[in-house]
Enzyme design. Sequence first.
Site, short mmCIF file in Angstrom:
data_model
loop_
_atom_site.label_atom_id
_atom_site.label_comp_id
_atom_site.label_asym_id
_atom_site.label_seq_id
_atom_site.Cartn_x
_atom_site.Cartn_y
_atom_site.Cartn_z
N ASP A 288 0.78 -1.09 -0.02
CA ASP A 288 0.08 -0.13 -0.22
C ASP A 288 0.74 1.25 0.02
OD1 ASP A 288 -3.19 0.70 1.77
OD2 ASP A 288 -2.12 1.62 0.03
C1 GLC Z 1 -4.51 4.24 0.07
C2 GLC Z 1 -5.09 3.38 0.67
C3 GLC Z 1 -5.46 2.21 -0.40
C4 GLC Z 1 -5.39 2.97 -1.88
C5 GLC Z 1 -4.08 3.38 -2.01
C6 GLC Z 1 -3.93 4.12 -3.46
O1 GLC Z 1 -3.56 4.84 1.15
O2 GLC Z 1 -4.94 2.63 1.90
O3 GLC Z 1 -6.81 1.65 -0.33
O4 GLC Z 1 -5.73 2.03 -2.76
O5 GLC Z 1 -3.55 4.46 -1.09
O6 GLC Z 1 -4.77 5.34 -3.62
#
Ligand code: GLC
Length: 755
Positions: A288
């Site tokens: 993430d």
């Molecule tokens: C964010 C979220 C994730 C998302 C990613 C990209 O921090 O935790 O759910 O898909 O970044 O936007």
Amino acid sequence: MKYKLLRLTCVVALLFSIHMQGQLKKDAQKQMDTYVSSLLKNMTLEEKLGQLNLVTPIARTGPFATKNASDKMKDGSAGNIFGLHGSPSSIHMRLALSENSRLKIPLLSGLDIVHGFKTVFPIPLGLSCSWDPALIEKTARIAAVEASALGYNWTFSPMVDITRDPRWGRVMEGSGEDPYLGSLIARAMVKGYQGSDLNDDTSLIACVKHFALYGAPEAGRDYNTADMSRLTMYQYYLPPYKAAVDAGAGSIMVSFNDIEGIPATSNKWLLTDLLRKEWGFKGFVVSDFNGIQELMNHGVAADLKEAAELSLTAGVDMDMVSEALIASLKQSVKDGHVSMDQINAACRRVLEAKYKLGLFTNPYRNYDPAKADLVSLTEENRKVAKDATLRSIVLLKNDKATLPLKKNAKIALIGPFANNQNEMFSSWTLKGDVPSVVTIYEGLKKQNPDITYVQGTQVSGDPGLKLKGEPFDAALQEELVAAAMNVAKQADVIVVVLGESSAMSGEARSRTDLSLPNCQSELLKRLKSIGKPVVLLLVNGRPMTLADDLPYADAVLDIWRPGTEAGSAVADILFGAYNPTGKLTMTFPRSVGQIPIYYNTKNTGRPYTEGTEGFFSSYIDQSNTPLYPFGYGLSYTKFIYGAITLNASVLKGNNANLTASITITNSGSYAGEETVQLYIADPVASVSRAVKELKGFQKVFLQPGESKKVNFTITTEELKFFNSDLNWDWESGTFLVYIGGNSQSCEKAEFVWKK
Ligand code: GLC
């Protein structure tokens, strides 16, 4: 004789086609292996590391954006991008940058398409209240068709984190607290996004998140540690991830939290032993946002290079934004801390995803701005959106049959969300088409022109609420309330739209107080004092503690964040064209102190019966019962459940089947649909089991006075659980079957099943 010959011919033909399908699959796999292997042979180490790099040009969903993202896509040091915004041509220009790189490897282009693209559906927590996997699959399919036409080929969805804690702001993105329903929905969304073949230009690679246990942060505080036994993981939290993997999800996103003291991003048990070896996941794993670099904050890596080595070794294939892998692994190979085999394996999985999407033959697949306008926000898409909103809305209270409203009633419509297009969306509707939203006011006015709208209150007067936006203005508040009281006094019925703004739930939006903001509660009380019927429409992203407000509303509908067709759906429900069918998928607490609160709880050694005194598992200042239980949702009519009948009371062996039947009668004056829920309890087993667990549900539509018999088939599959050896099995014993319209009020019957 002829019949036998025909049968034999059909069987042979069927076997032959199964064989051929298997053969075709093997051939396709072989072709892909050959193609990717030859490409890998041709790539430099830098180019391979580029494929493990995921960049973003705009910091819309995380603390920072990638510097010089375009240059990195040009030189191949960024093989994947997400969060592309702006005009279709700018998106295409960015995707085309990879054509400048030596091998012209096409880009994965990802986006958080969480509950719709241009056509926006209710937030996933609301959608899950439809208990309609087929409908939910349809919404994902529509999102894929709309998004792929603008060049996206990867969605960071479905979010399948089970959660029992509404303090956590991201409950809005998931499907609530139950693993059985959560698994059905996870599977449906993967199938909706990916379609029948990733090679189809309208398919998106699904990205199942957040693996794993992100929905159980301590104290409900986002990004906090999640700590539980493996037994609890396997029984309650892991099943939806597994269902998504089994449905063929092409990618998995790692969660921010740690598990058993090791951050998920560097947790080899989680990402390799469980995900790949035990579950057989073949896709790729992406961290993430900046998750790899954050291993340093977690305290398991002294520097970025160590963080990169730990995450790759644990099983991460792609690095979202931290650029740790591309910055460090060349040296790590020299130091012998990671091997080329590890890098090749990760790179292969990313290239395979691109191959399956058909990007090597057509990097832009379905990209066609003109077509995008034709396939987006179509009448059919809006019809599905309206149906999804209708089915997501939950009727929580309807005293004195306040609802449905008469079409000629003089309506005072009051509230900050009642005529606000943006607030029908959430923080995750990045490409939602705001101008196309039907507000609640527009929807109601279309069906009943005798309606007056006023804002009535600001969203929140709480200085402690850390939210961007206007500070609370006491003078303005007085004006707003005075205007509301004036309009309300002239109306027959007051419809008030209150709750959370879209900024009050979602990522990094945990709350310790789940009640309506004071200024909203005050307005509600003032309006009720007029003495006219009050209908509360709740706009929210989580279960809220409404107990203190309920006396001031005769009827309450939870409309969540309802999406594009908000107003048309709400109007159909308020005026009775649609009889509410939604059922809660997450328990509503009476107070925050009860959290975590959920239906499939343990009996404990001192189970408590409401109203008794003594040494029991209870509170001295609050009931154990929820405000509204899992599975709860009223209708304009009344469904009466008969007694359960079983076709056997003692069964033996693995292959026996039990049929549990029950007759449901619509005893009211409205036709309506009921979601009949089947729960099973295993009161004595080798581990203490939940007091009941959802094992099935069926929808029945009944005319007034009509009865229908509903049959559930129960096999030993419905009796299985994870035992202390983490084996999925069932044990002989006495079982209880519950059938009802919610998890608390059920008919019950008992049966014995022996091995
Ligand atoms: C964010 C979220 C994730 C998302 C990613 C990209 O921090 O935790 O759910 O898909 O970044 O936007």
